[in-house]
Design an enzyme around this catalytic site. Structure first.
Site, mmCIF file in Angstrom:
data_model
loop_
_atom_site.group_PDB
_atom_site.id
_atom_site.type_symbol
_atom_site.label_atom_id
_atom_site.label_comp_id
_atom_site.label_asym_id
_atom_site.label_seq_id
_atom_site.Cartn_x
_atom_site.Cartn_y
_atom_site.Cartn_z
ATOM 1 N N ARG A 100 0.888 -1.060 -0.218
ATOM 2 C CA ARG A 100 0.120 0.071 0.146
ATOM 3 C C ARG A 100 0.837 1.081 0.041
ATOM 4 O O ARG A 100 0.946 2.051 0.949
ATOM 5 C CB ARG A 100 -0.858 -0.136 1.402
ATOM 6 C CG ARG A 100 -1.930 -1.157 1.376
ATOM 7 C CD ARG A 100 -3.061 -0.888 2.115
ATOM 8 N NE ARG A 100 -2.631 -0.770 3.440
ATOM 9 C CZ ARG A 100 -3.513 -1.311 4.526
ATOM 10 N NH1 ARG A 100 -4.598 -1.891 4.304
ATOM 11 N NH2 ARG A 100 -3.334 -1.131 5.700
ATOM 12 N N ASP A 174 -0.230 1.380 11.423
ATOM 13 C CA ASP A 174 -0.330 0.860 10.118
ATOM 14 C C ASP A 174 -0.158 2.097 9.257
ATOM 15 O O ASP A 174 -0.054 3.201 9.480
ATOM 16 C CB ASP A 174 -1.734 0.271 9.926
ATOM 17 C CG ASP A 174 -1.729 -1.143 10.771
ATOM 18 O OD1 ASP A 174 -0.755 -1.587 11.139
ATOM 19 O OD2 ASP A 174 -2.634 -1.606 10.738
ATOM 20 N N ASP A 176 -2.182 3.221 7.120
ATOM 21 C CA ASP A 176 -3.321 3.579 6.582
ATOM 22 C C ASP A 176 -4.050 4.676 7.849
ATOM 23 O O ASP A 176 -5.164 4.815 7.440
ATOM 24 C CB ASP A 176 -4.444 2.725 5.972
ATOM 25 C CG ASP A 176 -4.702 1.525 6.993
ATOM 26 O OD1 ASP A 176 -4.247 1.547 8.003
ATOM 27 O OD2 ASP A 176 -5.693 1.223 6.741
ATOM 28 N N GLU A 268 -3.042 -9.837 15.963
ATOM 29 C CA GLU A 268 -1.749 -9.403 16.762
ATOM 30 C C GLU A 268 -2.026 -8.335 17.749
ATOM 31 O O GLU A 268 -1.508 -8.258 18.916
ATOM 32 C CB GLU A 268 -0.673 -9.125 15.910
ATOM 33 C CG GLU A 268 -0.564 -7.669 15.382
ATOM 34 C CD GLU A 268 -1.740 -7.386 14.373
ATOM 35 O OE1 GLU A 268 -1.721 -6.067 14.117
ATOM 36 O OE2 GLU A 268 -2.340 -8.217 13.866
ATOM 37 N N ASP A 269 -3.016 -7.254 17.383
ATOM 38 C CA ASP A 269 -3.591 -6.328 18.355
ATOM 39 C C ASP A 269 -4.116 -6.849 19.446
ATOM 40 O O ASP A 269 -4.118 -6.423 20.477
ATOM 41 C CB ASP A 269 -4.340 -5.309 17.175
ATOM 42 C CG ASP A 269 -5.300 -5.979 16.648
ATOM 43 O OD1 ASP A 269 -5.387 -7.033 16.744
ATOM 44 O OD2 ASP A 269 -6.094 -5.196 15.997
ATOM 45 N N ARG A 312 -12.449 -12.218 14.745
ATOM 46 C CA ARG A 312 -11.830 -11.591 15.812
ATOM 47 C C ARG A 312 -12.607 -12.132 17.201
ATOM 48 O O ARG A 312 -11.741 -12.377 18.239
ATOM 49 C CB ARG A 312 -12.019 -10.050 15.782
ATOM 50 C CG ARG A 312 -11.671 -9.520 14.354
ATOM 51 C CD ARG A 312 -10.189 -9.189 14.433
ATOM 52 N NE ARG A 312 -9.879 -7.828 15.198
ATOM 53 C CZ ARG A 312 -8.768 -7.305 15.284
ATOM 54 N NH1 ARG A 312 -7.610 -7.890 14.826
ATOM 55 N NH2 ARG A 312 -8.782 -6.245 16.008
#
Length: 342
Positions: A100, A174, A176, A268-269, A312
């Site tokens: 990205r 990140d 974005d 991972e968060d 999630r």
């Protein structure tokens, strides 16, 4: 001769009968053992396979802070001492990117176009493993931008405690999403004052209990009269480097967590929030700026995949199974920049 044959046949018959009796007694003992062994033992591990806990077992998990986690805390305290020489009044932005470049360029431009007093360095975690990372450079305000080539395309790479870091505070990000530059310094000072032992950032998430002891991942909403949150996402959150050190330690549970993240390419968060609350017994801290954070919300990304919320939610349950306790802690307070005029 006939008498000897009869005697031999008799002895052979007795040996067969004895063997049969021994086998029968052993079989009976094994059946009795299985019958009277608690189900929790029977359904345990077998050659590395762990049976999935049922709903009743999950509902009985206690909060991790009530369990004996002294060993984990000792390891974390050792890590804190190991990094105590790093700068305390500056921070590093660690930004992960994968395919990205447009969003990455916009985010870097926005953050580096204004002077952020305490920003020491920006590290771009380059997960395009088959593509050479761009050259390092220094921004117009003197901030070094360093590209770190990842050995594998893994979400865990952002959480690696890079031995070349010079600061204790790491703003995980990140490519974005970002605070407005004028709010980044405020968020860092809030972390220094109130959030060192917490995940401190801009995007709160909830873990709501469901019937059967499972958890529902949600975005949190005032419309639902929700006044608690259990996580702050690492796409825009400050973390002390010692938490990242523990995340990458050789602890068996952490190795399992990292493998899980790689296998599912997700969560991972959520894992980092588990780690932080596990070690400190504290929930996260939501810090918002004067303006709302910027999120480009690109069309491609993990959160855009079908079934994202349920995936999630499954992470929440699976991590509770790994730790054998409920690590997440609900928090109600948050910090917002600006003065409330009544």
């Amino acid at each position: 001769m006939a008498g000897q044959l009869v005697d031999f046949t008799s002895r052979a018959s007795m040996r067969v009968a004895t063997k049969f009796l021994v086998i029968w007694l052993c079989a009976g003992f094994i059946l009795a053992l299985i019958k009277f062994t608690p189900s929790s033992v029977v359904s345990g591990s077998f050659r590395g396979f762990k049976a999935v806990p049922d709903a009743k077992t999950r509902s009985e998990y206690r909060a991790c802070r009530e369990d004996n986690i002294a060993g984990s805390q000792r390891r974390w305290n050792t890590a804190k001492k190991r990094y105590s020489h790093l700068q305390d009044d500056k921070f590093t932005i660690t930004m992960q990117t994968y395919n990205r470049q447009d969003e990455l360029g916009q985010t870097l431009h926005a953050l580096l176009s204004e002077k952020i007093p305490s920003l020491l360095e920006v590290v771009v975690v380059w997960n395009n493993v088959d593509e050479e990372a761009p050259a390092d450079y220094v921004s117009e305000h003197g901030v070094p931008v360093r590209y770190r080539q990842s050995p594998v395309n893994s979400l865990n790479q952002k959480l690696w405690p890079d031995p070349t870091y010079k600061t204790q505070a790491i703003l995980l990000s990140d490519d974005d999403v970002h605070y407005h530059p004028s709010d980044v310094e405020f968020a860092f000072q809030a972390w220094r004052e109130f959030g060192r032992d917490r995940m401190t950032g801009a995007l709160a998430r909830c873990a709501e209990p469901r019937e059967g002891g499972t958890l529902q991942y949600s975005l949190c909403s005032n419309a639902k009269d929700q006044d608690v949150y259990a996580m702050v996402l690492t796409n825009l959150a400050f973390s002390h480097i010692s938490f990242m050190d523990y995340y990458w330690s050789d602890d068996a549970d952490m190795a399992t967590i990292r493998d899980y993240v790689d296998q599912h390419m997700n969560c991972e968060d959520i894992a980092m929030n588990h780690v932080t609350s596990l070690l400190t017994g504290q929930g996260p801290l939501l810090v918002t700026g004067r303006e709302k954070y910027v999120n480009f919300e690109p069309a491609s990304g993990i959160s855009r995949k079908p079934g994202h919320i349920e995936a999630r939610s499954k992470c929440l349950d699976d991590f509770a199974d790994i730790f054998k306790c409920k690590a997440l802690i609900n928090e109600t307070g948050h910090i917002q920049r600006g003065v409330v005029v009544l």
